[in-house]
Write a protein that holds these residues in place. Structure first.
Motif, PDB file in Angstrom:
ATOM      1  N   LEU A  68       7.701 -13.204   4.070  1.00 48.64           N
ATOM      2  CA  LEU A  68       6.893 -11.990   3.957  1.00 48.64           C
ATOM      3  C   LEU A  68       5.449 -12.230   4.395  1.00 48.64           C
ATOM      4  CD1 LEU A  68       8.294 -10.489   0.651  1.00 48.64           C
ATOM      5  CD2 LEU A  68       8.631  -9.616   2.977  1.00 48.64           C
ATOM      6  N   ALA A  69       4.891 -13.377   4.047  1.00 51.34           N
ATOM      7  CA  ALA A  69       3.512 -13.694   4.450  1.00 51.34           C
ATOM      8  C   ALA A  69       3.403 -13.793   5.971  1.00 51.34           C
ATOM      9  CB  ALA A  69       3.054 -14.989   3.788  1.00 51.34           C
ATOM     10  N   GLU A  70       4.355 -14.461   6.608  1.00 53.17           N
ATOM     11  CA  GLU A  70       4.338 -14.589   8.067  1.00 53.17           C
ATOM     12  C   GLU A  70       4.504 -13.229   8.746  1.00 53.17           C
ATOM     13  OE1 GLU A  70       7.387 -17.412   9.042  1.00 53.17           O
ATOM     14  OE2 GLU A  70       6.248 -19.106   8.220  1.00 53.17           O
ATOM     15  N   THR A  71       5.441 -12.424   8.238  1.00 54.40           N
ATOM     16  CA  THR A  71       5.686 -11.106   8.818  1.00 54.40           C
ATOM     17  C   THR A  71       4.477 -10.202   8.623  1.00 54.40           C
ATOM     18  OG1 THR A  71       8.050 -11.397   8.346  1.00 54.40           O
ATOM     19  CG2 THR A  71       7.316  -9.176   8.883  1.00 54.40           C
ATOM     20  N   ALA A  72       3.880 -10.250   7.439  1.00 56.85           N
ATOM     21  CA  ALA A  72       2.694  -9.432   7.162  1.00 56.85           C
ATOM     22  C   ALA A  72       1.539  -9.833   8.067  1.00 56.85           C
ATOM     23  CB  ALA A  72       2.298  -9.560   5.691  1.00 56.85           C
ATOM     24  N   ASP A  73       1.363 -11.126   8.304  1.00 54.20           N
ATOM     25  CA  ASP A  73       0.290 -11.580   9.200  1.00 54.20           C
ATOM     26  C   ASP A  73       0.458 -10.979  10.596  1.00 54.20           C
ATOM     27  OD1 ASP A  73      -0.993 -13.065   7.260  1.00 54.20           O
ATOM     28  OD2 ASP A  73      -0.150 -14.990   7.899  1.00 54.20           O
ATOM     29  N   ARG A  74       1.701 -10.974  11.095  1.00 58.86           N
ATOM     30  CA  ARG A  74       1.938 -10.391  12.422  1.00 58.86           C
ATOM     31  C   ARG A  74       1.720  -8.877  12.392  1.00 58.86           C
ATOM     32  NH1 ARG A  74       6.285 -14.029  12.082  1.00 58.86           N
ATOM     33  NH2 ARG A  74       7.760 -12.339  11.610  1.00 58.86           N
ATOM     34  N   ALA A  75       2.142  -8.223  11.315  1.00 63.86           N
ATOM     35  CA  ALA A  75       2.045  -6.756  11.227  1.00 63.86           C
ATOM     36  C   ALA A  75       0.599  -6.282  11.161  1.00 63.86           C
ATOM     37  CB  ALA A  75       2.819  -6.254  10.014  1.00 63.86           C
ATOM     38  N   ARG A  76      -0.287  -7.096  10.655  1.00 65.32           N
ATOM     39  CA  ARG A  76      -1.696  -6.673  10.545  1.00 65.32           C
ATOM     40  C   ARG A  76      -2.324  -6.390  11.905  1.00 65.32           C
ATOM     41  NH1 ARG A  76      -1.174 -10.291   6.208  1.00 65.32           N
ATOM     42  NH2 ARG A  76      -1.383  -9.180   4.235  1.00 65.32           N
ATOM     43  N   ALA A  77      -1.695  -6.882  12.975  1.00 64.64           N
ATOM     44  CA  ALA A  77      -2.203  -6.627  14.327  1.00 64.64           C
ATOM     45  C   ALA A  77      -1.960  -5.184  14.762  1.00 64.64           C
ATOM     46  CB  ALA A  77      -1.549  -7.584  15.320  1.00 64.64           C
ATOM     47  N   TRP A  78      -0.983  -4.511  14.174  1.00 64.54           N
ATOM     48  CA  TRP A  78      -0.655  -3.148  14.616  1.00 64.54           C
ATOM     49  C   TRP A  78      -0.580  -2.124  13.480  1.00 64.54           C
ATOM     50  CZ3 TRP A  78       3.819  -1.477  12.392  1.00 64.54           C
ATOM     51  CH2 TRP A  78       4.716  -2.460  11.950  1.00 64.54           C
ATOM     52  N   ALA A  79      -0.593  -2.584  12.245  1.00 58.28           N
ATOM     53  CA  ALA A  79      -0.480  -1.674  11.095  1.00 58.28           C
ATOM     54  C   ALA A  79      -1.835  -1.493  10.429  1.00 58.28           C
ATOM     55  CB  ALA A  79       0.528  -2.209  10.084  1.00 58.28           C
ATOM     56  N   GLY A  80      -2.018  -0.327   9.826  1.00 62.51           N
ATOM     57  CA  GLY A  80      -3.268  -0.050   9.136  1.00 62.51           C
ATOM     58  C   GLY A  80      -3.344  -0.712   7.773  1.00 62.51           C
ATOM     59  N   GLU A  81      -2.254  -0.688   7.058  1.00 64.24           N
ATOM     60  CA  GLU A  81      -2.183  -1.259   5.710  1.00 64.24           C
ATOM     61  C   GLU A  81      -0.823  -1.923   5.580  1.00 64.24           C
ATOM     62  OE1 GLU A  81      -1.713   0.457   1.180  1.00 64.24           O
ATOM     63  OE2 GLU A  81      -2.875   1.641   2.615  1.00 64.24           O
ATOM     64  N   VAL A  82      -0.791  -3.130   5.012  1.00 66.41           N
ATOM     65  CA  VAL A  82       0.454  -3.880   4.893  1.00 66.41           C
ATOM     66  C   VAL A  82       0.659  -4.310   3.444  1.00 66.41           C
ATOM     67  CG1 VAL A  82       1.751  -5.916   5.640  1.00 66.41           C
ATOM     68  CG2 VAL A  82       0.248  -4.733   7.257  1.00 66.41           C
ATOM     69  N   ALA A  83       1.835  -3.990   2.913  1.00 63.13           N
ATOM     70  CA  ALA A  83       2.221  -4.440   1.576  1.00 63.13           C
ATOM     71  C   ALA A  83       3.556  -5.173   1.707  1.00 63.13           C
ATOM     72  CB  ALA A  83       2.368  -3.249   0.630  1.00 63.13           C
ATOM     73  N   THR A  84       3.814  -6.088   0.778  1.00 64.24           N
ATOM     74  CA  THR A  84       5.086  -6.811   0.790  1.00 64.24           C
ATOM     75  C   THR A  84       5.756  -6.696  -0.570  1.00 64.24           C
ATOM     76  OG1 THR A  84       4.057  -8.906   0.147  1.00 64.24           O
ATOM     77  CG2 THR A  84       4.283  -8.480   2.520  1.00 64.24           C
ATOM     78  N   GLU A  85       7.081  -6.786  -0.550  1.00 68.62           N
ATOM     79  CA  GLU A  85       7.856  -6.750  -1.793  1.00 68.62           C
ATOM     80  C   GLU A  85       9.034  -7.693  -1.691  1.00 68.62           C
ATOM     81  OE1 GLU A  85       9.174  -3.202  -3.654  1.00 68.62           O
ATOM     82  OE2 GLU A  85       7.390  -2.068  -3.099  1.00 68.62           O
ATOM     83  N   ILE A  86       9.247  -8.470  -2.746  1.00 71.12           N
ATOM     84  CA  ILE A  86      10.472  -9.246  -2.888  1.00 71.12           C
ATOM     85  C   ILE A  86      11.391  -8.433  -3.793  1.00 71.12           C
ATOM     86  CG2 ILE A  86      11.554 -11.347  -3.754  1.00 71.12           C
ATOM     87  CD1 ILE A  86       8.954 -12.817  -3.148  1.00 71.12           C
TER      88      ILE A  86
END
Length: 127
Positions: A68-86
Motif C-alpha cells: 500500500l505504501a509503494e502504491t500510494a507513493d506512485r498514486a500521489r503523482a496523479w491523485a489529489g488525495e490518497v488513502a490506504t486501507e488494509i
C-alpha cells in the motif's frame, strides 16, 4: 471524484493501476487504495492464536503495508488525495463491504485473465 482501487500487487493489478494513472480525469481524484489480507485479523483473540498463525498474520499485514505504501507513493503523482486501507478476510467480500461503506464513484480492480472454464470453477474476485 472518489476512486476505490483494490490491489494485490500482481501484474494484473499493476496493469489496472497503469490505466488508472493515465486516465484523463477532469480533476485529480481522491483515491482509496485497498489490499486484503485473506485471513481475519485475529489479534483481538491473541491468546487463542498459535505463534505460527500469529506470525503468518503479521507477515501478511506487513506485506500489505509495504504494498500500500509503494502504491500510494506512485498514486500521489496523479491523485489529489490518497488513502490506504488494509482489509481482513475474503478478498471479494471485504472489497464489496469497503465499496458499500465508502461509496466511491469508480471502482478499479485488475482481472486475473482466466478463461471461461477456469473462471467457472475458480471464480473471480474482479467479477
Amino acid at each position: 471524484m472518489h476512486v476505490f482501487f483494490a490491489t494485490d500487487g500482481s501484474p494484473y493489478s499493476l496493469a489496472a493501476e497503469s490505466v488508472l494513472a493515465g486516465f484523463p480525469f477532469a480533476a485529480s481524484p481522491r483515491v482509496t487504495i485497498a489490499n486484503v489480507c485473506p485471513a481475519g485479523d485475529l489479534h483481538a483473540i491473541e491468546s487463542a492464536v498459535t505463534t505460527p498463525v500469529a506470525k503468518m498474520l503479521d507477515r501478511c499485514r506487513s506485506e500489505s503495508e509495504r504494498l500500500l505504501a509503494e502504491t500510494a507513493d506512485r498514486a500521489r503523482a496523479w491523485a489529489g488525495e490518497v488513502a490506504t486501507e488494509i482489509l481482513d478476510g475474503h478478498p471479494a467480500n471485504e472489497r464489496l463491504h469497503a465499496i458499500n461503506r465508502l461509496k466511491p464513484d469508480v471502482v478499479v480492480v485488475g482481472a486475473r485473465g482466466l478463461g471461461a472454464v477456469q473462471r467457472m470453477f475458480l471464480g473471480s474476485v474482479s467479477e
